[in-house]
Scaffold this motif. Sequence first.
Motif, PDB file in Angstrom:
ATOM      1  N   ARG A   1     -13.315-104.560  -6.798  1.00  0.00           N
ATOM      2  CA  ARG A   1     -12.861-105.743  -6.080  1.00  0.00           C
ATOM      3  C   ARG A   1     -12.117-105.385  -4.802  1.00  0.00           C
ATOM      4  O   ARG A   1     -11.777-106.257  -4.029  1.00  0.00           O
ATOM      5  CB  ARG A   1     -11.939-106.571  -6.964  1.00  0.00           C
ATOM      6  CG  ARG A   1     -12.587-107.037  -8.240  1.00  0.00           C
ATOM      7  CD  ARG A   1     -11.547-107.166  -9.341  1.00  0.00           C
ATOM      8  NE  ARG A   1     -12.169-107.475 -10.615  1.00  0.00           N
ATOM      9  CZ  ARG A   1     -12.630-106.568 -11.468  1.00  0.00           C
ATOM     10  NH1 ARG A   1     -12.575-105.276 -11.160  1.00  0.00           N
ATOM     11  NH2 ARG A   1     -13.158-106.925 -12.603  1.00  0.00           N
ATOM     12  N   CYS A   2     -11.785-104.107  -4.593  1.00  0.00           N
ATOM     13  CA  CYS A   2     -11.002-103.820  -3.388  1.00  0.00           C
ATOM     14  C   CYS A   2     -11.590-102.770  -2.452  1.00  0.00           C
ATOM     15  O   CYS A   2     -11.922-103.084  -1.320  1.00  0.00           O
ATOM     16  CB  CYS A   2      -9.555-103.482  -3.670  1.00  0.00           C
ATOM     17  SG  CYS A   2      -9.081-103.008  -5.288  1.00  0.00           S
ATOM     18  N   THR A   3     -11.752-101.548  -2.888  1.00  0.00           N
ATOM     19  CA  THR A   3     -12.149-100.509  -1.933  1.00  0.00           C
ATOM     20  C   THR A   3     -13.502-100.802  -1.312  1.00  0.00           C
ATOM     21  O   THR A   3     -13.746-100.522  -0.154  1.00  0.00           O
ATOM     22  CB  THR A   3     -12.264 -99.144  -2.641  1.00  0.00           C
ATOM     23  OG1 THR A   3     -11.211 -99.035  -3.551  1.00  0.00           O
ATOM     24  CG2 THR A   3     -12.254 -98.009  -1.659  1.00  0.00           C
TER      25      THR A   3
ATOM     26  N   TYR B   1      -8.334-100.177 -10.466  1.00  0.00           N
ATOM     27  CA  TYR B   1      -8.749-100.812 -11.711  1.00  0.00           C
ATOM     28  C   TYR B   1     -10.169-100.438 -12.126  1.00  0.00           C
ATOM     29  O   TYR B   1     -10.459-100.205 -13.289  1.00  0.00           O
ATOM     30  CB  TYR B   1      -8.617-102.348 -11.626  1.00  0.00           C
ATOM     31  CG  TYR B   1      -8.331-102.912 -12.980  1.00  0.00           C
ATOM     32  CD1 TYR B   1      -7.028-102.921 -13.477  1.00  0.00           C
ATOM     33  CD2 TYR B   1      -9.350-103.365 -13.788  1.00  0.00           C
ATOM     34  CE1 TYR B   1      -6.758-103.379 -14.750  1.00  0.00           C
ATOM     35  CE2 TYR B   1      -9.092-103.830 -15.071  1.00  0.00           C
ATOM     36  CZ  TYR B   1      -7.792-103.830 -15.542  1.00  0.00           C
ATOM     37  OH  TYR B   1      -7.531-104.276 -16.805  1.00  0.00           O
TER      38      TYR B   1
ATOM     39  N   ALA C   1     -10.435 -95.109  -4.115  1.00  0.00           N
ATOM     40  CA  ALA C   1      -9.690 -95.979  -5.028  1.00  0.00           C
ATOM     41  C   ALA C   1      -8.592 -96.689  -4.265  1.00  0.00           C
ATOM     42  O   ALA C   1      -7.948 -96.100  -3.401  1.00  0.00           O
ATOM     43  CB  ALA C   1      -9.078 -95.156  -6.161  1.00  0.00           C
ATOM     44  N   GLN C   2      -8.404 -97.970  -4.591  1.00  0.00           N
ATOM     45  CA  GLN C   2      -7.281 -98.686  -3.985  1.00  0.00           C
ATOM     46  C   GLN C   2      -6.360 -99.146  -5.103  1.00  0.00           C
ATOM     47  O   GLN C   2      -5.423 -98.463  -5.462  1.00  0.00           O
ATOM     48  CB  GLN C   2      -7.785 -99.849  -3.147  1.00  0.00           C
ATOM     49  CG  GLN C   2      -6.676-100.479  -2.295  1.00  0.00           C
ATOM     50  CD  GLN C   2      -7.213-101.538  -1.367  1.00  0.00           C
ATOM     51  OE1 GLN C   2      -8.298-101.410  -0.824  1.00  0.00           O
ATOM     52  NE2 GLN C   2      -6.459-102.598  -1.192  1.00  0.00           N
ATOM     53  N   CYS C   3      -6.680-100.271  -5.766  1.00  0.00           N
ATOM     54  CA  CYS C   3      -5.838-100.649  -6.913  1.00  0.00           C
ATOM     55  C   CYS C   3      -6.124 -99.746  -8.099  1.00  0.00           C
ATOM     56  O   CYS C   3      -5.314 -99.606  -9.001  1.00  0.00           O
ATOM     57  CB  CYS C   3      -6.053-102.104  -7.292  1.00  0.00           C
ATOM     58  SG  CYS C   3      -7.547-102.402  -8.263  1.00  0.00           S
TER      59      CYS C   3
END
Lengths: 159, 272
Positions: free
Chosen positions: A137-139, A103, A99-101
């Motif tokens: 959208r990130c990790t 969401y 997980a990064q953000c």
Amino acid sequence: MAKTPLQFQHNGRDVAIFVDGGTNLLVALRELIGDMTPKFGCGQGGCGTCSVLIDGELHLSCLTLAETVAGRTVETLDGIKDGPNLHPLQRAFADNFAAQCGYCTPGMLIAAKALLDRNPQPSRAEVVEAISGNICRCTGYEPIINAVLAAASGGRARA
Amino acid sequence: MPVTVKTFTSTNEAAAALSSDRSARYLGGGTLVMRALNEGDISISTVIRASDQAMTRIVTSGARIVLGAGVTFARILAERDLAFLHAPARSIGGPAVRNMGTVGGNLFAPVPYGDFTVAMLALDAVVSVQGGLGGREIGIEEFLQSRDRQTGVLVLAISFAKPGSADAFRYRKIARIKPKGGAVITLAAHLPVNGSRIVGARVALGSMAPTPIRARAAERALEGRPLDTSTINAAAAAAVEGTSPGDNALASAWYRREIVGVHLRRLLSGQE
Ligand SMILES: Cc1cc2nc3c(=O)[nH]c(=O)nc-3n(C[C@H](O)[C@H](O)[C@H](O)COP(=O)(O)OP(=O)(O)OC[C@H]3O[C@@H](n4cnc5c(N)ncnc54)[C@H](O)[C@@H]3O)c2cc1C
Ligand code: FES
Ligand code: FES
């Protein structure tokens, strides 16, 4: 316009609310019950971050008419942890930097839980398929797939 | 704007309610209806549901298979007797969409959707509908051609003869994003064989017109012939005839016309 009474089981607890006609389950969960764990991403079925389990089956809460869950069970991320302990999937996401953000994380965890409940030792391809309705959208997907495989029973996932 | 939700236990009452109100929409799995409501579509002011068990029944015991309009793709994937329909069912959306979306809703899904309907068209399915004045059966091709005028009817079920052999029915969805992308084009073929010759060839295409269509010129090229290289080449060359694809974010009309023959050749020759 008159509101409609609605009763269902939310994470093991009976809830009773009143909904406007046409309200989707995501809005009912977040705004009427205060469970903020299912996220609003697109409202179109495209991102999967609003995923919940209805009678144990993976559904998109943004595309579910709230009234259709009357008398059924709805499980969200808030309900998967075991008291103060994290669910093995949550622990694996933390350990594998999945997980990064954050969401997409609730939807990813719910989609992964739907898979592991049915198939405790999935193959990598089965994990890919299981989270194919969820967008990160990130990790990126690799750490997420690895986390789900790590959480699969005893970590003995098939290749 | 809030909508009125009306749930009926009988399909007759649901059909009557649907046919008497232009702003009413039937709710199948809701994957398209709820999206429209979330986007504030003001043309829908009533949502109709039918809780009748008949809407979700699956009959596989006889020579004809019957799928209630409310049968989901996940249910089809769980039925061993419907193995030949697993490829079309599996090609739709992600797991959550397959748990929600129904075969009835798929009949109305606009391009690039309607993948399951392409399979139903190749199987010469019959659509059972209930209007305000009673029930009737319509061939799926006619149903699709008049789809814009079918908004006030309730689809009860879809039925078709079980393909004679596992090899007779073939399906392929061409998508750029796997495992879940929308279709560039979708192809299905039903090729019953008598002796070594094809009798009653059906080829159906998705995303090659505003609704799924039959590739009649390709069917003519296959009819009465053995499925050999020259027949396959003739059918592939004819695949584009009569099509009117559109441009969308997934592919241009030009590209769709270019590739439809290539993919029909691969489908017919059993190539990956
Ligand atoms: C993220 C996402 C991905 C998707 N991917 C695909 C895909 O790959 N392939 C594909 O083909 N589709 C896809 N779809 C579209 C859709 O999920 C399917 O086409 C599905 O079959 C629609 O069925 P439904 O029951 O959810 O329809 P609903 O949204 O309930 O209804 C759609 C339309 O059909 C009408 N309708 C439904 N049932 C009946 C009935 N019994 N009688 C009369 N009218 C009826 C409704 O009134 C409405 O106009 C996707 C959708 C989403 C959100
Ligand atoms: S918010 Fe439901 S799928 Fe994106
Ligand atoms: S962690 Fe940010 S969207 Fe996945």
